[in-house]
Design a protein around this motif. Structure first.
Motif, PDB file in Angstrom:
ATOM      1  N   LEU A 122       0.821  -1.207   0.000  1.00 51.72           N
ATOM      2  CA  LEU A 122       0.000   0.000   0.000  1.00 51.72           C
ATOM      3  C   LEU A 122       0.857   1.259   0.000  1.00 51.72           C
ATOM      4  CD1 LEU A 122      -2.806   1.226   0.136  1.00 51.72           C
ATOM      5  CD2 LEU A 122      -2.733   0.984   2.615  1.00 51.72           C
ATOM      6  N   LEU A 123       1.903   1.266   0.811  1.00 49.44           N
ATOM      7  CA  LEU A 123       2.786   2.426   0.883  1.00 49.44           C
ATOM      8  C   LEU A 123       3.496   2.653  -0.442  1.00 49.44           C
ATOM      9  CD1 LEU A 123       3.923   4.601   2.776  1.00 49.44           C
ATOM     10  CD2 LEU A 123       5.737   2.994   3.399  1.00 49.44           C
ATOM     11  N   MET A 124       3.959   1.583  -1.072  1.00 48.67           N
ATOM     12  CA  MET A 124       4.655   1.685  -2.350  1.00 48.67           C
ATOM     13  C   MET A 124       3.722   2.194  -3.447  1.00 48.67           C
ATOM     14  SD  MET A 124       6.921  -1.277  -4.193  1.00 48.67           S
ATOM     15  CE  MET A 124       8.024  -0.898  -5.560  1.00 48.67           C
ATOM     16  N   MET A 125       2.484   1.702  -3.464  1.00 52.47           N
ATOM     17  CA  MET A 125       1.512   2.136  -4.454  1.00 52.47           C
ATOM     18  C   MET A 125       1.209   3.627  -4.315  1.00 52.47           C
ATOM     19  SD  MET A 125      -0.739   1.805  -6.883  1.00 52.47           S
ATOM     20  CE  MET A 125      -0.966   0.066  -7.177  1.00 52.47           C
ATOM     21  N   ALA A 126       0.953   4.076  -3.092  1.00 51.99           N
ATOM     22  CA  ALA A 126       0.616   5.485  -2.860  1.00 51.99           C
ATOM     23  C   ALA A 126       1.773   6.398  -3.258  1.00 51.99           C
ATOM     24  CB  ALA A 126       0.249   5.695  -1.393  1.00 51.99           C
ATOM     25  N   ALA A 127       3.001   6.007  -2.927  1.00 51.52           N
ATOM     26  CA  ALA A 127       4.159   6.835  -3.260  1.00 51.52           C
ATOM     27  C   ALA A 127       4.351   6.945  -4.768  1.00 51.52           C
ATOM     28  CB  ALA A 127       5.407   6.247  -2.604  1.00 51.52           C
ATOM     29  N   ALA A 128       4.245   5.819  -5.489  1.00 47.43           N
ATOM     30  CA  ALA A 128       4.430   5.832  -6.938  1.00 47.43           C
ATOM     31  C   ALA A 128       3.358   6.668  -7.622  1.00 47.43           C
ATOM     32  CB  ALA A 128       4.432   4.412  -7.477  1.00 47.43           C
ATOM     33  N   THR A 129       2.117   6.556  -7.163  1.00 50.00           N
ATOM     34  CA  THR A 129       1.024   7.335  -7.767  1.00 50.00           C
ATOM     35  C   THR A 129       1.238   8.821  -7.541  1.00 50.00           C
ATOM     36  OG1 THR A 129      -0.485   5.490  -7.331  1.00 50.00           O
ATOM     37  CG2 THR A 129      -1.481   7.613  -7.850  1.00 50.00           C
ATOM     38  N   PHE A 130       1.663   9.191  -6.338  1.00 54.24           N
ATOM     39  CA  PHE A 130       1.933  10.601  -6.044  1.00 54.24           C
ATOM     40  C   PHE A 130       3.058  11.138  -6.929  1.00 54.24           C
ATOM     41  CE2 PHE A 130       4.426  13.768  -3.710  1.00 54.24           C
ATOM     42  CZ  PHE A 130       3.452  14.741  -3.492  1.00 54.24           C
ATOM     43  N   LEU A 131       4.111  10.346  -7.123  1.00 54.54           N
ATOM     44  CA  LEU A 131       5.239  10.792  -7.937  1.00 54.54           C
ATOM     45  C   LEU A 131       4.847  11.012  -9.399  1.00 54.54           C
ATOM     46  CD1 LEU A 131       8.125   8.604  -6.445  1.00 54.54           C
ATOM     47  CD2 LEU A 131       7.764  11.076  -6.168  1.00 54.54           C
ATOM     48  N   ILE A 132       3.879  10.239  -9.898  1.00 53.12           N
ATOM     49  CA  ILE A 132       3.388  10.497 -11.260  1.00 53.12           C
ATOM     50  C   ILE A 132       2.784  11.889 -11.337  1.00 53.12           C
ATOM     51  CG2 ILE A 132       1.643   9.813 -12.975  1.00 53.12           C
ATOM     52  CD1 ILE A 132       2.079   6.929 -12.141  1.00 53.12           C
ATOM     53  N   GLY A 133       2.133  12.308 -10.245  1.00 51.11           N
ATOM     54  CA  GLY A 133       1.513  13.634 -10.223  1.00 51.11           C
ATOM     55  C   GLY A 133       2.502  14.784 -10.286  1.00 51.11           C
ATOM     56  N   ILE A 134       3.751  14.559  -9.895  1.00 49.61           N
ATOM     57  CA  ILE A 134       4.746  15.637  -9.948  1.00 49.61           C
ATOM     58  C   ILE A 134       5.785  15.392 -11.039  1.00 49.61           C
ATOM     59  CG2 ILE A 134       4.446  16.172  -7.504  1.00 49.61           C
ATOM     60  CD1 ILE A 134       7.053  14.671  -6.925  1.00 49.61           C
ATOM     61  N   LEU A 135       5.500  14.442 -11.924  1.00 47.10           N
ATOM     62  CA  LEU A 135       6.446  14.078 -12.970  1.00 47.10           C
ATOM     63  C   LEU A 135       6.548  15.174 -14.035  1.00 47.10           C
ATOM     64  CD1 LEU A 135       8.183  11.561 -13.685  1.00 47.10           C
ATOM     65  CD2 LEU A 135       6.308  10.819 -15.151  1.00 47.10           C
ATOM     66  N   PRO A 136       7.774  15.566 -14.438  1.00 43.71           N
ATOM     67  CA  PRO A 136       7.912  16.538 -15.534  1.00 43.71           C
ATOM     68  C   PRO A 136       7.375  15.954 -16.843  1.00 43.71           C
ATOM     69  CG  PRO A 136       9.962  16.303 -14.313  1.00 43.71           C
ATOM     70  CD  PRO A 136       9.070  15.202 -13.851  1.00 43.71           C
ATOM     71  N   THR A 137       6.856  16.814 -17.715  1.00 41.75           N
ATOM     72  CA  THR A 137       6.282  16.359 -18.983  1.00 41.75           C
ATOM     73  C   THR A 137       7.348  16.316 -20.078  1.00 41.75           C
ATOM     74  OG1 THR A 137       5.703  18.612 -19.634  1.00 41.75           O
ATOM     75  CG2 THR A 137       4.078  17.378 -18.349  1.00 41.75           C
ATOM     76  N   TYR A 138       6.925  15.871 -21.258  1.00 40.47           N
ATOM     77  CA  TYR A 138       7.824  15.808 -22.415  1.00 40.47           C
ATOM     78  C   TYR A 138       8.350  17.187 -22.755  1.00 40.47           C
ATOM     79  CZ  TYR A 138       9.578  14.414 -27.027  1.00 40.47           C
ATOM     80  OH  TYR A 138      10.381  14.161 -28.118  1.00 40.47           O
ATOM     81  N   ILE A 221      -3.749  16.601 -10.542  1.00 40.56           N
ATOM     82  CA  ILE A 221      -4.473  16.658  -9.264  1.00 40.56           C
ATOM     83  C   ILE A 221      -4.933  15.289  -8.778  1.00 40.56           C
ATOM     84  CG2 ILE A 221      -6.495  17.621  -8.089  1.00 40.56           C
ATOM     85  CD1 ILE A 221      -6.259  20.063  -9.910  1.00 40.56           C
ATOM     86  N   PRO A 222      -5.573  14.452  -9.614  1.00 37.27           N
ATOM     87  CA  PRO A 222      -6.014  13.132  -9.106  1.00 37.27           C
ATOM     88  C   PRO A 222      -4.868  12.255  -8.611  1.00 37.27           C
ATOM     89  CG  PRO A 222      -7.099  13.665 -11.185  1.00 37.27           C
ATOM     90  CD  PRO A 222      -6.027  14.687 -10.990  1.00 37.27           C
ATOM     91  N   PHE A 223      -3.700  12.392  -9.241  1.00 37.10           N
ATOM     92  CA  PHE A 223      -2.555  11.598  -8.784  1.00 37.10           C
ATOM     93  C   PHE A 223      -2.036  12.114  -7.440  1.00 37.10           C
ATOM     94  CE2 PHE A 223      -2.301  10.922 -13.440  1.00 37.10           C
ATOM     95  CZ  PHE A 223      -2.305   9.526 -13.452  1.00 37.10           C
ATOM     96  N   LEU A 224      -2.032  13.429  -7.255  1.00 40.69           N
ATOM     97  CA  LEU A 224      -1.528  13.997  -6.010  1.00 40.69           C
ATOM     98  C   LEU A 224      -2.409  13.639  -4.815  1.00 40.69           C
ATOM     99  CD1 LEU A 224      -0.538  17.566  -7.305  1.00 40.69           C
ATOM    100  CD2 LEU A 224       0.963  15.600  -6.913  1.00 40.69           C
ATOM    101  N   VAL A 225      -3.702  13.507  -5.074  1.00 45.63           N
ATOM    102  CA  VAL A 225      -4.634  13.181  -3.994  1.00 45.63           C
ATOM    103  C   VAL A 225      -4.364  11.782  -3.422  1.00 45.63           C
ATOM    104  CG1 VAL A 225      -7.088  12.720  -3.526  1.00 45.63           C
ATOM    105  CG2 VAL A 225      -6.427  14.736  -4.824  1.00 45.63           C
ATOM    106  N   SER A 226      -3.671  10.955  -4.176  1.00 51.60           N
ATOM    107  CA  SER A 226      -3.439   9.567  -3.735  1.00 51.60           C
ATOM    108  C   SER A 226      -2.630   9.500  -2.448  1.00 51.60           C
ATOM    109  CB  SER A 226      -2.718   8.788  -4.833  1.00 51.60           C
ATOM    110  OG  SER A 226      -1.393   9.279  -5.005  1.00 51.60           O
TER     111      SER A 226
END
Length: 576
Positions: A122-138, A221-226
């Motif tokens: 659960l901790l690993m899933m939440a962290a990875a989802t949050f990091l997608i929310g702050i990921l730089p774009t192309y 936003i939806p990824f950060l809420v995770s």
């Protein structure tokens, strides 16, 4: 590695098998064998498992409903088709890591405990989802952006590989035998509510904001809420205890390791029969697990493939199909499936309840048949182009999905014994999801793109469902029965007393099978008066059989001697 053993050791192993078989044959169910479920502990276990799966599927819903946007954000210079295939491909890549996570985390779950591993996933899933929310774009870092997205999705896949297998194992081991299907199905109720929450959040953002906002940073936003959601779920999960079945299995294994239980002879690694005896109360390694339970692993693999092909078609692929193939705009393509997901979530416990009453195998067969019969009509209705027909087509697909998922959460873990249940589920479930669930959207979109046939996804679903139908007929029936390697679990003391009193007449309780798979520490106890009487009866029958065998042997010896004497007499007569 192979260890050579002497004839003396082999003889000792055979004697040990006979001794264990004799003890299993005379054992009868006692009150202290039956686990009475603590209601408050059961509620905590259900909530701890449900919130974890809610979190996992929230991410699946968010990604599935943002797939079109993410394709354009992380691959802006490609064509629309390539962007869609990229998004679906990244989703499929997530499932590449699931088998590895299932194998590693499943083995750890059978050794360290279900609770600890589930907290980690659960901790690993939440962290990875949050990091997608702050990921730089192309546009910020170029090709490194989609590469990092793939890495984070792989991390999610690894953690998810241990999540569902562990959560289903956890619930099935906690729930009373008679209501295991219902309680286990609540896990998938949480899953689809999480999916609906993620999809609804994305849909609400699309309705309330502009398209430009969603493409700029609104998708984050939806990824950060995770992260806060994950912390709440983690709190629930850390306040539960490991299952009674696992605790008992660990205690039994420790007892034998300390030399207080039955003596187990040293045996040759790699020999399946010896491996079972050598690890009577401990988890099997990967090789021994596959060799011992290859048939069960295969059945679970096909059943999961059938269930997840149609489930992921309905959940993760439909937003893309409605938008790119049927021409709906992104907002309506997403929102049309939301009420369908809510209906699906509410129907899932019905499947679990039904399995408790008519049997898991019957529900699995119904699910496969429903998948075969509804696939083409569902896609024809969606292709009609009207909102009402699209919703009706989606609702048709709900029928096989709710029958599959609400039933498999209790039927699949029951295929394996307690000491290797997490590991068995981790391998078979995740390999099937990786091969069929994660690739469902990618395969279906590729079929539509290559053939131009809007019904191509339906044909793929039918083919897999037919395989699922065959596997469903081979499913071990486990409704209202104790799990393999575990003693019965009931909801009250009165039920336990009734079970013990009526154990010989109970159609859902096979005492011989129950103790055939029970740990050595359970059967290696001083016999009760009833068990001693059974042992005397068995011994008397064995003595009678031995006396009869001796009589026949003596008669045969006498006959042989007479034949010898006659032969000698004939030879002497010829010589004279």
């Amino acid at each position: 590695m192979t260890t050579t053993i002497s004839r003396k050791d082999k003889a000792a192993a055979r004697a040990e098998r006979r001794r264990l078989a004799a003890m299993r044959g005379r054992r009868r169910l006692r009150m202290d064998d039956v686990t009475v479920v603590d209601e408050s502990a059961l509620k905590k276990a259900v909530w701890g498992s449900v919130v974890g799966n809610f979190m996992e599927w929230y991410d699946v819903g968010v990604y599935g409903y943002l797939a079109v946007i993410l394709g354009r954000v992380f691959l802006p210079d490609a064509s629309g088709t390539i962007q869609n295939l990229f998004s679906l491909g990244v989703f499929a890549v997530t499932f590449v890591a699931r088998p590895l996570g299932g194998i590693i985390l499943g083995q750890l779950g059978d050794r360290l405990g279900r609770k600890q591993v589930l907290a980690f996933t659960l901790l690993m899933m939440a962290a990875a989802t949050f990091l997608i929310g702050i990921l730089p774009t192309y546009g910020m870092i170029g090709a490194l952006a989609p590469a990092l997205l793939i890495v984070l999705k792989l991390a999610q896949g690894f953690s998810t590989g241990g999540e569902y297998a562990g959560a289903t194992t956890f619930i099935t081991e906690y729930a009373p035998d008679k209501r295991r299907g219902f309680y286990s199905s609540l896990l998938d109720l949480g899953s689809y509510l999480g999916f609906a929450a993620g999809a609804g959040f994305v849909g609400a953002l699309q309705v309330m904001t502009s398209e430009g906002f969603m493409y700029s940073w609104g998708w984050r936003i939806p990824f950060l809420v995770s992260l806060p959601l994950g912390m709440v779920a983690l709190w629930f999960r850390t306040h539960i205890e490991d299952t009674p079945a696992f605790v008992e299995a660990q205690a039994a294994a420790q007892e034998e390791q300390d030399g207080n239980g039955a003596t187990t002879p040293v045996t040759r690694l790699g020999d399946v029969e010896d491996a079972i005896i050598a690890t009577e109360n401990g988890p099997l390694g990967l090789g021994a697990l596959v060799k011992t339970y290859w048939r069960e692993l295969g059945i679970v693999f096909v059943l999961v493939a059938a269930a997840n092909t149609i489930a992921y078609a309905l959940t993760s692929y439909m937003p893309t199909y409605l938008t790119t193939t049927l021409g709906y705009d992104a907002v309506h393509g997403n929102l049309l499936t939301l009420p369908v997901l809510v209906v699906l979530a509410l129907l899932v416990p019905v499947s679990g309840w039904l399995g408790d009453r008519i049997g898991r195998r019957h529900v699995a067969v119904m699910a496969a048949l429903a998948g075969v019969l509804t696939a083409v009509p569902a896609f024809l209705l969606m292709g009609h182009g009207q909102v009402w027909s699209t919703v009706l087509g989606l609702l048709l697909l709900v029928v096989p999905v709710f029958l599959w998922v609400g039933n498999q959460s209790s039927s699949l873990p029951a295929m394996f014994p307690t000491h290797s249940r997490y590991g068995g589920m981790g391998i078979s479930y995740n390999l099937a999801v990786a091969a069929f669930g994660g690739t469902a959207g990618l395969i279906m979109e590729a079929l539509v793109a290559s053939t131009g046939d809007r019904l191509a996804p339906a044909y793929w679903i039918i083919a897999v469902e037919l395989l699922g139908l065959l596997a469903a007929t081979q499913l071990r029936e486990s409704a209202r029965q104790p799990l393999l390697g575990s003693m019965p679990t009931v909801a009250s003391e009165d039920e336990a007393q009734e079970l013990v009193a009526q154990q010989e007449e109970n159609p859902d309780l096979d005492v011989e099978e129950l103790f055939a798979t029970a740990p050595v520490s359970v059967i290696a106890q001083e016999p009760s008066a009833q068990e001693a009487a059974v042992e005397v009866s068995v011994a008397e029958q064995a003595e009678q059989d031995a006396r009869e065998a001796l009589r026949r042997a003596e008669a045969a010896t006498a006959e042989a001697r007479r034949a010898e004497e006659l032969a000698r007499a004939r030879e002497e007569a010829v010589q004279v």
